[in-house]
Design an enzyme around this catalytic site. Structure first.
Site, mmCIF file in Angstrom:
data_model
loop_
_atom_site.group_PDB
_atom_site.id
_atom_site.type_symbol
_atom_site.label_atom_id
_atom_site.label_comp_id
_atom_site.label_asym_id
_atom_site.label_seq_id
_atom_site.Cartn_x
_atom_site.Cartn_y
_atom_site.Cartn_z
ATOM 1 N N ASP A 205 0.733 -1.208 0.061
ATOM 2 C CA ASP A 205 0.095 0.061 -0.015
ATOM 3 C C ASP A 205 0.870 1.370 0.027
ATOM 4 O OD1 ASP A 205 -2.896 0.888 1.036
ATOM 5 O OD2 ASP A 205 -1.474 2.224 1.869
ATOM 6 N N ASN A 213 -2.667 13.027 -3.757
ATOM 7 C CA ASN A 213 -3.807 13.211 -4.572
ATOM 8 C C ASN A 213 -4.263 14.758 -4.162
ATOM 9 O OD1 ASN A 213 -4.219 11.225 -6.505
ATOM 10 N ND2 ASN A 213 -5.344 10.153 -5.240
ATOM 11 N N HIS A 218 -4.900 14.454 -9.265
ATOM 12 C CA HIS A 218 -5.038 12.603 -9.372
ATOM 13 C C HIS A 218 -4.055 12.559 -10.660
ATOM 14 C CE1 HIS A 218 -8.103 11.609 -6.721
ATOM 15 N NE2 HIS A 218 -8.798 12.839 -6.952
ATOM 16 N N ASP A 222 -1.737 9.301 -10.413
ATOM 17 C CA ASP A 222 -1.878 8.235 -11.316
ATOM 18 C C ASP A 222 -0.228 8.003 -11.910
ATOM 19 O OD1 ASP A 222 -4.405 8.219 -11.249
ATOM 20 O OD2 ASP A 222 -5.049 9.272 -13.194
ATOM 21 N N GLU A 247 -4.673 2.663 -4.123
ATOM 22 C CA GLU A 247 -3.259 2.459 -4.069
ATOM 23 C C GLU A 247 -2.662 1.180 -3.583
ATOM 24 O OE1 GLU A 247 -4.433 4.490 -0.556
ATOM 25 O OE2 GLU A 247 -5.239 4.047 -2.223
#
Length: 330
Positions: A205, A213, A218, A222, A247
């Site tokens: 994670d 973010n 975002h 990404d 994630e």
């Protein structure tokens, strides 16, 4: 609540929790915002009561438990899949029609040929010979037509087979990272369990991903996810790396003890922590990106699911300060 306000609230929920706007997630969030007393909404409230955002894995579990699904179409079947199924069904029907027609023509030809042979034996008439030749020529023409139809059908079937393989692959692939998705992981894990192959399972994670973010948007998030996915794929070469959602990633180490798997992930973790992430627009540093991981044995004498044990170890790693790998004791 009017439609515009509801739409804004749904979008805000997705952004707050970092969820992808899939039809299934829309159905869950809609239920949370419109029917707050439903079991699914209560489960979401319980999962986020301490201020922690809702992960995709938690959302999936809630939807599976409480039967949340889109009414418009069954999960995992989009328009392309439906069109492919329809085309395949049509192709099968065409094959069947061609075969049945060929069988009927062959039967008719056989009957005509047998009758002509009998008459020829009885009379020896030249007209009967001509008739027999005519029947034979007609059957040759019909056979050639059937062959042309079968060739065309075979060509279309080959195209459908190729497209079917592509759609099948797309259904098991994550569109952002191009890693296998949760569905592909579950299928592979089930197969390994069925074959009794020893595995270790790790959940990774990205630490404080929501901050990335929220701070940079975002698009940057990404990019970070794609980078982490590529690093895990490279460092865990030969083993399945899949994206669980959000994630979170999962690695399926085949024929490997948890300790060995943890050592591989530690190298990946150190490599990621040393990378210098920067914004494309102004080359400003994003800051250190790290991940935490929990590694568990694929099978357990007490029967606790490996994914659950790996998840518990992941949270231990988080609570101990993040940027570390926590492994199940031997």
């Amino acid at each position: 609540m009017d439609s515009q306000a509801l739409y804004r609230d749904i979008g805000r929920f997705f952004a707050q929790h970092g969820l992808w706007p899939t039809p299934q997630n829309y159905a869950l969030v809609y239920q949370v915002l419109v029917d707050g007393q439903s079991p699914a909404a209560q489960a979401v409230k319980a999962a986020t009561s301490d201020g922690v955002r809702l992960t995709q894995r938690e959302a999936d579990q809630i939807m599976d438990t409480h039967g949340v699904a889109t009414a418009a179409a069954p999960p995992r079947q989009d328009a392309a899949s439906a069109a492919l199924i329809s085309a395949t069904r049509r192709q099968v029907e065409e094959f069947t029609a061609i075969v049945e027609a060929s069988q009927a023509q062959a039967k008719s030809y056989g009957e005509d040929l047998a009758a002509g042979a009998r008459e020829l034996e009885e009379s020896g008439d030249a007209d009967q010979v001509a008739t027999l030749i005519g029947i034979t020529r007609a059957m040759v023409e019909r056979t050639q037509q059937a062959e042309q139809q079968l060739d065309a059908a075979r060509s279309e079937a080959e195209n459908l087979r190729t497209r079917l393989a592509e759609v099948s692959e797309e259904a098991r692939s994550d569109p952002l990272t191009h890693l296998p998705n949760r569905r592909a992981f579950e299928e592979r894990y089930a197969l390994l369990q069925q074959e009794r192959i020893e595995v270790s399972l790790a959940i990774c994670d990205v630490d404080k991903f929501k901050r990335i973010n929220d701070t940079y948007g975002h698009g940057v998030g990404d990019r970070v996810l794609r980078s982490v996915a590529g690093l895990l794929r490279e460092c865990c070469d030969g083993h399945m790396v899949a994206r669980l959602g959000g994630e979170e990633f999962v690695v399926l180490f085949e024929r490997m003890e948890p300790g060995e798997a943890a050592a591989i992930l530690d190298e990946a973790r150190e490599t990621l922590a040393e990378k210098k992430f920067r914004l494309r627009e102004n080359d400003a540093p994003i800051g250190q990106v790290t991940f935490s991981a929990g590694v568990a044995r694929g099978s357990h004498p007490l029967g606790t699911p490996a994914l659950q044990r790996a998840d518990e170890l992941l949270y231990i790693a988080k609570n101990e300060g993040r940027n570390r790998v926590c492994v199940e004791p031997a």
